[in-house]
Design an enzyme around this catalytic site. Structure first.
Site, PDB file in Angstrom:
ATOM      1  CB  CYS A 162      -0.983  -0.041   1.159  1.00  0.00           C
ATOM      2  SG  CYS A 162      -2.461   0.918   0.804  1.00  0.00           S
ATOM      3  CG  HIS A 188      -3.574  -3.597   3.142  1.00  0.00           C
ATOM      4  ND1 HIS A 188      -2.577  -3.116   3.963  1.00  0.00           N
ATOM      5  CD2 HIS A 188      -4.215  -2.521   2.668  1.00  0.00           C
ATOM      6  CE1 HIS A 188      -2.625  -1.792   3.981  1.00  0.00           C
ATOM      7  NE2 HIS A 188      -3.611  -1.397   3.212  1.00  0.00           N
ATOM      8  CD  GLU A 230      -1.331  -6.195   5.280  1.00  0.00           C
ATOM      9  OE1 GLU A 230      -0.984  -6.439   4.094  1.00  0.00           O
ATOM     10  OE2 GLU A 230      -1.520  -5.045   5.700  1.00  0.00           O
TER      11      GLU A 230
HETATM   12  N1  GLN Z   1      -1.896   6.780   2.756  1.00  0.00           N
HETATM   13  C1  GLN Z   1      -2.021   6.007   1.583  1.00  0.00           C
HETATM   14  C2  GLN Z   1      -3.398   6.136   0.956  1.00  0.00           C
HETATM   15  O1  GLN Z   1      -4.323   6.588   1.564  1.00  0.00           O
HETATM   16  C3  GLN Z   1      -1.714   4.547   1.868  1.00  0.00           C
HETATM   17  C4  GLN Z   1      -2.730   3.884   2.747  1.00  0.00           C
HETATM   18  C5  GLN Z   1      -2.270   2.565   3.268  1.00  0.00           C
HETATM   19  O2  GLN Z   1      -1.081   2.259   3.234  1.00  0.00           O
HETATM   20  N2  GLN Z   1      -3.171   1.772   3.797  1.00  0.00           N
HETATM   21  O3  GLN Z   1      -3.577   5.776  -0.182  1.00  0.00           O
END
Ligand code: GLN
Length: 535
Positions: A382, A508, A510
């Site tokens: 992310c 994600h 994970e």
């Molecule tokens: N801050 C980034 C976004 O909003 C990444 C978010 C995250 O890593 N969950 O896209």
């Protein structure tokens, strides 16, 4: 017919009720039953999505896009099932529903009260989850500690619910702590007795006691607990501290825990098949090698903030009978290039997990540069992918000042930008791109090799995306876009094929790793790390 198992906690918080519930779920599954779970959280936030990871640990995201308590992650990992937004119930969401109904006029003329309106709403959440999952067993964990003012509507709801479904259809497992006094060499049962008394004062009797303890519980103390707490002797279950949480189901099974539950719920006993789990635990407790993986992030002081990432790394290690040591690196300490190098020189791989806000971002870019230039196995998640794209844009594609508009609104090269449909979003609750989306994987890529498929589905939680306008330039400079949304508009996976493992994803991974089924991208990282270490 579904049978219900409520789990409450007493004496202290952080007893591991979630692990007890998840272990019970695992044991019931191993007997061939279906299991659904719910976590009730007494706080007023509608969901934990708006809470700082420092306060509440990780926010776990379900396929259907609910932002939930991290215990749901344990449940999914132990039970190997996917749950839904109905699995997570907070006081905030219950009150919100009731207040919305009141504003709509549904209770016209009536006074809206905790009993029956709030308690009815809580009971209807139990019914809704039952309707969705139709499980043999529904495990419902109540967050917090018995005696907390906030938890009372939930406790009252359970009392009513148990009376309504009748004996043999619902039980309450109460988890407590037996403190050990080194001076007298004794485990003390009094705090447990008191907490059961508090439970009783709310009309709830536990059928089973699960006692967290650092030492074995002597038979005499078990008998004392049974006598004073009105539970059967066989229903006093010891829960010792274990090296790995995945040992807990086996330790509970040795005491016949699941069969005690079945008996109380008037369900015939069944044999369980735990062979592969035993094999897993054997690999965990008898590792043949060790590797060290760094997690470079911002919330490194509270490891719960990245609990699914940590578990996923370990799962991939288990497959190789490898013990994975996690090195926590505060990305702010990596802003200095020399210090960054120093911190990374003894690790076999590095993960940059998700995150929000600018703090530590320049340090993350240095970590990524080091990984890219030194062929250190790397997985970006992310924000970790957004940083990988930024680093590549700046230092390989020559786009000076490239950045995410989250960190620099006036960047000359906004390689990561707000998604169009995010630009007009106001407010913070549940407004991100959330939950499972399909992704098309490029044939012949590292990601393809890892997944063994071109069609995958992964869970998201973010507002920003790689800016489509830069994709061609980045591709020309050598970045491979190996995962795209089915419409080809959103970049989901990027990689550098010349390196052993340099892969980053917008989703994600994970949230989908399981102890017996490590996630392909974590598996790729760990396999590369082990290969490098051994060659
Ligand atoms: N801050 C980034 C976004 O909003 C990444 C978010 C995250 O890593 N969950 O896209």
């Amino acid at each position: 017919m579904t049978k219900y198992i409520f789990i409450t906690g007493g004496v202290v918080s952080s007893l591991g009720k979630g692990i007890v519930g998840a272990s019970l779920g695992k044991l019931l599954r191993s007997k061939g039953f279906t299991v659904a779970i719910q976590k009730f959280d007494p706080y007023i936030n509608v969901d934990p999505g708006t809470m700082s990871p420092f306060q509440h640990g990780e926010v776990f995201v379900t396929d259907d896009g609910a932002e939930t308590d991290l215990d749901l992650g344990h449940y999914e990992r132990f039970i190997d099932a996917n749950f839904s937004q109905l699995s997570s119930v907070t006081s905030g969401s219950v009150y919100q529903t009731v207040i919305n109904k009141e504003r709509r006029g549904d209770y016209l003329g009536g006074t809206v009260q905790v009993i029956p309106h709030i308690t009815n709403e809580i009971k209807s959440r139990i019914a809704k989850a039952q309707k969705q999952f139709k499980p043999d067993f529904q495990i419902i964990e109540i967050g917090g500690t018995i005696g907390d003012i906030e938890g009372l509507p939930f406790i009252e709801s359970i009392r009513q619910f148990k009376a309504e479904v009748g004996i043999g259809n619902a039980i309450n497992i109460h988890c407590t702590l037996l403190p050990y006094l080194p001076t007298s060499g004794e485990l003390k049962t009094k705090p447990s007795q008191h907490s059961v008394n508090v439970l009783r004062s709310h009309g709830l009797n536990p059928e089973i006691l699960v006692c967290r303890t650092a030492k074995p519980i002597p038979k005499t103390e078990k008998e004392k607990l049974a006598l004073f707490c009105s539970v059967a002797k066989e229903a006093v279950i010891e829960c010792r501290d274990m090296k790995s949480i995945y040992e807990v189901p086996l330790a509970l099974e040795e005491q016949n825990f699941a069969n005690v539950v079945l008996k109380l719920l008037q369900t015939p006993e069944r044999a369980s098949n735990l062979d592969s789990w035993k094999d897993l635990v054997n690999r965990i407790t008898h590792p043949e090698k060790t590797i060290k993986i760094a997690i470079a992030g911002k919330y490194t002081k509270l490891s719960d903030a990245y609990i699914s990432v940590v578990e996923s790394i370990k799962h991939a290690g288990y497959e190789h009978s490898a013990k994975t040591e996690i090195k926590w690196i505060n990305s702010e300490d990596c802003v200095d290039v020399a210090q960054c190098k120093e911190l990374l020189k003894d690790v076999d791989g590095v993960v940059i997990p998700g995150g929000f806000g600018i703090r530590g971002v320049e340090g993350k870019l240095n970590v990524i540069r080091y990984a890219r230039e030194n062929n250190l196995p790397f997985l970006g998640i992310c924000l970790g992918m957004q940083c990988a794209v930024t680093e590549f844009a700046r230092n390989v594609a020559g786009l000076k000042g490239a950045n995410s508009t989250e960190f620099d609104e006036h960047s000359p090269h906004p390689v990561v930008d707000l998604m169009l449909d995010q630009k007009n979003v106001k407010g913070y609750g549940g407004t991100m791109r959330l939950g499972a989306y399909d992704c098309q994987v490029k044939k012949g890529s590292k990601a393809h090799e890892a997944y063994g498929s071109t069609k995958i589905s992964e869970r998201h939680r973010h507002r920003y995306e790689v800016n489509t306008e830069y994709i061609e330039q980045l591709k020309k400079a050598g970045l491979v876009f190996s995962g795209m949304s089915p419409d080809g508009m959103l970049s989901e996976i990027v990689e550098i094929p010349q390196l052993d493992w340099f892969v980053a994803c917008q989703f994600h991974p994970e949230f989908k790793s399981r102890p017996e089924k490590p996630h392909p991208l974590f598996r790729g990282l760990i396999t590369a790390a082990i290969k490098q270490k051994e060659s």
